[in-house]
Structures are given as structure tokens and as C-alpha cells.
Write a protein that holds these residues in place. Sequence first.
Motif, PDB file in Angstrom:
ATOM      1  N   ALA A   1       0.812  -1.227   0.000  1.00 48.24           N
ATOM      2  CA  ALA A   1       0.000   0.000   0.000  1.00 48.24           C
ATOM      3  C   ALA A   1       0.841   1.271   0.000  1.00 48.24           C
ATOM      4  CB  ALA A   1      -0.929   0.003   1.216  1.00 48.24           C
ATOM      5  N   LEU A   2       2.128   1.176   0.295  1.00 48.45           N
ATOM      6  CA  LEU A   2       2.978   2.356   0.405  1.00 48.45           C
ATOM      7  C   LEU A   2       2.983   3.151  -0.897  1.00 48.45           C
ATOM      8  CD1 LEU A   2       5.079   3.886   2.172  1.00 48.45           C
ATOM      9  CD2 LEU A   2       6.835   2.491   1.039  1.00 48.45           C
ATOM     10  N   ASP A   3       2.738   4.439  -0.795  1.00 48.48           N
ATOM     11  CA  ASP A   3       2.788   5.328  -1.955  1.00 48.48           C
ATOM     12  C   ASP A   3       4.229   5.781  -2.138  1.00 48.48           C
ATOM     13  OD1 ASP A   3       2.587   7.384  -3.851  1.00 48.48           O
ATOM     14  OD2 ASP A   3       0.596   7.978  -3.155  1.00 48.48           O
ATOM     15  N   ARG A   4       4.915   5.168  -3.083  1.00 48.97           N
ATOM     16  CA  ARG A   4       6.337   5.467  -3.282  1.00 48.97           C
ATOM     17  C   ARG A   4       6.551   6.917  -3.697  1.00 48.97           C
ATOM     18  NH1 ARG A   4       9.534   2.368  -0.712  1.00 48.97           N
ATOM     19  NH2 ARG A   4      11.130   3.474  -1.880  1.00 48.97           N
ATOM     20  N   ARG A   5       5.551   7.542  -4.306  1.00 47.67           N
ATOM     21  CA  ARG A   5       5.709   8.929  -4.706  1.00 47.67           C
ATOM     22  C   ARG A   5       5.933   9.827  -3.497  1.00 47.67           C
ATOM     23  NH1 ARG A   5       0.167   9.479  -7.841  1.00 47.67           N
ATOM     24  NH2 ARG A   5      -0.400   8.425  -5.882  1.00 47.67           N
ATOM     25  N   ILE A   6       5.234   9.538  -2.397  1.00 46.24           N
ATOM     26  CA  ILE A   6       5.396  10.343  -1.193  1.00 46.24           C
ATOM     27  C   ILE A   6       6.759  10.111  -0.568  1.00 46.24           C
ATOM     28  CG2 ILE A   6       4.546  10.664   1.166  1.00 46.24           C
ATOM     29  CD1 ILE A   6       1.733  10.195   0.072  1.00 46.24           C
ATOM     30  N   VAL A   7       7.197   8.844  -0.546  1.00 43.84           N
ATOM     31  CA  VAL A   7       8.494   8.529   0.052  1.00 43.84           C
ATOM     32  C   VAL A   7       9.626   9.165  -0.742  1.00 43.84           C
ATOM     33  CG1 VAL A   7      10.086   6.664   0.628  1.00 43.84           C
ATOM     34  CG2 VAL A   7       7.642   6.392   1.074  1.00 43.84           C
TER      35      VAL A   7
ATOM     36  N   MET B   1      -0.369   6.020   9.408  1.00 42.73           N
ATOM     37  CA  MET B   1       0.354   6.499   8.225  1.00 42.73           C
ATOM     38  C   MET B   1       1.816   6.798   8.549  1.00 42.73           C
ATOM     39  SD  MET B   1      -1.696   6.351   5.678  1.00 42.73           S
ATOM     40  CE  MET B   1      -3.442   6.065   5.369  1.00 42.73           C
ATOM     41  N   MET B   2       2.482   5.818   9.145  1.00 40.97           N
ATOM     42  CA  MET B   2       3.856   5.963   9.609  1.00 40.97           C
ATOM     43  C   MET B   2       4.744   4.957   8.895  1.00 40.97           C
ATOM     44  SD  MET B   2       5.329   5.211  13.449  1.00 40.97           S
ATOM     45  CE  MET B   2       5.116   3.428  13.276  1.00 40.97           C
ATOM     46  N   ARG B   3       5.921   5.383   8.485  1.00 36.50           N
ATOM     47  CA  ARG B   3       6.915   4.490   7.897  1.00 36.50           C
ATOM     48  C   ARG B   3       8.182   4.602   8.725  1.00 36.50           C
ATOM     49  NH1 ARG B   3       6.461   0.069   4.540  1.00 36.50           N
ATOM     50  NH2 ARG B   3       8.519  -0.396   3.668  1.00 36.50           N
ATOM     51  N   ALA B   4       8.457   3.561   9.525  1.00 32.09           N
ATOM     52  CA  ALA B   4       9.536   3.636  10.499  1.00 32.09           C
ATOM     53  C   ALA B   4      10.916   3.620   9.859  1.00 32.09           C
ATOM     54  CB  ALA B   4       9.415   2.490  11.504  1.00 32.09           C
TER      55      ALA B   4
ATOM     56  N   ALA C   1      -0.216  11.990   5.752  1.00 32.81           N
ATOM     57  CA  ALA C   1      -1.618  11.584   5.857  1.00 32.81           C
ATOM     58  C   ALA C   1      -2.041  10.632   4.756  1.00 32.81           C
ATOM     59  CB  ALA C   1      -2.520  12.819   5.852  1.00 32.81           C
ATOM     60  N   ALA C   2      -1.323  10.620   3.622  1.00 30.80           N
ATOM     61  CA  ALA C   2      -1.688   9.747   2.504  1.00 30.80           C
ATOM     62  C   ALA C   2      -0.576   8.749   2.185  1.00 30.80           C
ATOM     63  CB  ALA C   2      -2.009  10.590   1.269  1.00 30.80           C
TER      64      ALA C   2
ATOM     65  N   GLY D   1      -2.335  17.805  10.798  1.00 27.12           N
ATOM     66  CA  GLY D   1      -3.739  18.156  10.890  1.00 27.12           C
ATOM     67  C   GLY D   1      -4.644  16.992  11.237  1.00 27.12           C
ATOM     68  N   GLU D   2      -4.296  15.802  10.780  1.00 29.69           N
ATOM     69  CA  GLU D   2      -5.142  14.632  10.985  1.00 29.69           C
ATOM     70  C   GLU D   2      -4.867  13.901  12.293  1.00 29.69           C
ATOM     71  OE1 GLU D   2      -7.733  13.437   9.281  1.00 29.69           O
ATOM     72  OE2 GLU D   2      -7.640  15.195   7.980  1.00 29.69           O
TER      73      GLU D   2
END
Length: 442
Positions: free
Chosen positions: A39-45, A322-325, A332-333, A403-404
Motif C-alpha cells: 500500500a505504500l505510496d512510493r511517490r510520497i516517500v 500512516m507511519m513508515r519507520a 496523511a496519505a 492536521g489529521e
Amino acid sequence: MDRSLTSAQLDVFDKEFASRPANRLMQNAVTQTPVDDIALDRRIVTAADHSVSHHLDAWKVTNQKKSGRCWMFAGLNLLRAGAARKLGVKDFEFSQNYVLWWDKFERANHFLESIVETSGRDVDDRTVAHLLGDPISDGGQWNMFVALVAKHGLVPKSAMPETDSSSATGPMNRALKSLLRRGARDLRRMASEGVEAQRVHKGEVLAAVHRVLSIHLGTPPQRFLWQWRDKDQEFHRDGWMTPTEFAASYVQIPLDEYVCLVHDPRESSPAGRTFTVEYLGNVVEAPPVVYLNVEMDLLKRLSMDSLVGGEAVWFGCDVGRMMRADVGLWDAALYDYEAVYDASFEMDKAARLVHHETQMTHAMLFTGVDVVDGAPRRWRVENSWGDEKADKGFWTMNDSWFGEHVFEVAVRRSALPPELAAVLGEPPIVLPAWDPMGALAR
């Protein structure tokens, strides 16, 4: 749908699942790979930038290990920067074990007093059941941290270092809970004998608690010899000090000037009002845990202003969302679970609170902020999980996550708008003991 599940309905579900190639693809992927990796959105990472325009920390992170002491670690981390400057050293730690010992002992007394107060109620009363459900835990709140420092002071880590049980509190807590529940049973049985008789027995229970704490954590020092070398190897000696003297000398910020702001968007929680949670606390007769409910924009602005002004910010949040250690990132996404499951998980913050989907679970320290055109874009966070992940233990929080999932910050009273500062003197709304605004202490 019928009232009960039928074989015909289950057959429909099975055929519907099997008919969609995307479902089979996700089944093949998730049965072989952790769902977060799918599910990880690689674009955000890959787009994550960990730099910030205002950066305060120049020290090493701490490690609470297998304990729930985040709130006291965050509080001590806020204080240690000023102590290090006064001492002329690169890094410094107050004793977390010392604060833990006194929190446990004070909290045991707080619990037993709550049992005395409610001993006329049925054991199945919801408040009594809540108290008995978790007589003593590792969690806590900002006001509880301040109460401990005000009453018992602080010591350097060398005066009361960590023990196996301070770093892994489970076995100690198990013994304490058993003692306190047994004490609660006896105090409730003594209700007809009066409060004075109950408090005599309370003393016997506390004597046993004292022994357990001293066996697991050591004995908190009443006095200690304080001497050190600064970063230039110059020797200093303050001599024999008490914990309250040490705190008075090395706590460089006025703790009693701080207030807790929360963002609680539930319809039952009006903005601009103060709240407290029934039976939330550790030190009997200390000022109550009080929150001022404000809008999220103000929570962010005051946190940003504090960081820009050179002071870190203690805060509470729902950390696991929504955390990636491995990369030390919150967004948030960050995970697209809806694409994996073809199901909607949409709930706003208020609905998540009301329906038990969220609550405060962790406290940390903001030590930096990236400001663009006068607004925060991302936040730098000192966690207390050691230095193996993120930037040697310092994490990045994108502003969308704030915010969330951030609920609470501690800021100076003087930073509040005058109309909100005036509200602090009003009697707070009392929330029930089980309200999610008390979750961080549990």
C-alpha cells in the motif's frame, strides 16, 4: 442481507471476489508481502525532503525502550537542551528512571484515593470498572509531568540510571496492578468503616508498592554529589544537592507557564473552552489536567512560532497512523489502503474520536519546522525510540499528518490570543474518565 449469514450469501461474496482480477492480484501480493509494503505510496516517500528551515536539535535522541514513558521522555527532552547549555556540555540527560519511580508511587496513591472516593458505587459502575481496568500504566500527560517536577524535582541520569525494569516495565507493572487491585478490593470492603480506616489500610498497600518500585527501579536519591566536566574539559562542582535544588538550578523554562492546547473537533467539545477528564492525574492535590480546545490552525501557528523563536514543543498524537519507520516519515496519505482493499476508510477526525478509531497514543518533541511563505510545510520530530531509524532518531512529519493525527501541544500561556488566555480561568468541562482525551495517560 438477512439477519444472519447464510450459505447463499457467502457464495455470492466468494463469486464476487473471484470474478475481479484486481482482488486476485492483491491476494497474491499480500499473502506473500506485508500489506504496508504493497500500500505504500512510493511517490510520497521519494518526494520526501527531510530538511527544515528552522532546526533546533544538536543533541542525541533518547530511548524509552520497552516502556510507555514517551510523555516523560518528551518532557525531559524539552528541558535537557537548556540544562546542557548551562552546564556547558554537548549533551545531557535527566534521569528518566527517577521520574518514573515517583510517577508510579504517586499514581498508586492517586488510584487508591479514587477507589476510596468511589467505594460506595457498585463494582460494575462504569467509572469504577474503568479505574480497575488499568490501575497503573506508563502513560501520562504534560500536566502530570509538570506536577512531578514541581513536587519531586529532577536528578541527572548518573544519579539514578536506567534499570532492566525501567526499560521494560511489563513485569513490574503486572505486580503493581495485582497489588493495587487487591488493595481496591479491601478498600471497597471497608467502605462502611469510614475514610480514615480506609486510609490506614491504604498506607499498608503503599508500603508494598514502595518495596516493588525500589526492588525494580532502585531507591530515588534524596541528595547527590553533582560535579562534571564541560565540553572544554573544565571541571565544575556544585556539591551536594537535593532533587528540587537541582531542578531549580537547571530547568531553564517556567513550567508553570505552559498550557495544553488540544484539537478536539467533536460536536460535544466546543472550541474555546477548557476541559478536564475525571480521575485523570498522578499527584493528588496537584493542579488538574486541563486542556484548552482550539482550532487546528492555531495549534499549528503557535507550534511554528515557538520553534521559530528557538523553543521546542511537546506534543501528543496518534503515532501509528500512516507511519513508515524505516525512513522516519509520517504523511496523511502515505498508504493507499483503499486501492489494496477496494474499500473506503474515510472518516473525519471527529468521527474517528467518537467511534474509537483514534486517540492519543504517543508524545514527542517538535525540534524543527520548514516554513514556506509564513506557513509550516513539514515538521522535525525528536522521538524517543533510539537512533537506529530516521535521521539518527529524528523523524519527519509532513504537515498533512499534523492536521489529521496531532491532538495536543504544550505552549506558553503568553503566546495565546487574549480572548483564549481569559478562558483559562473558567471552570473546565468535566469529561468522563474513559473519554479518549485521557488516552495518552493510559
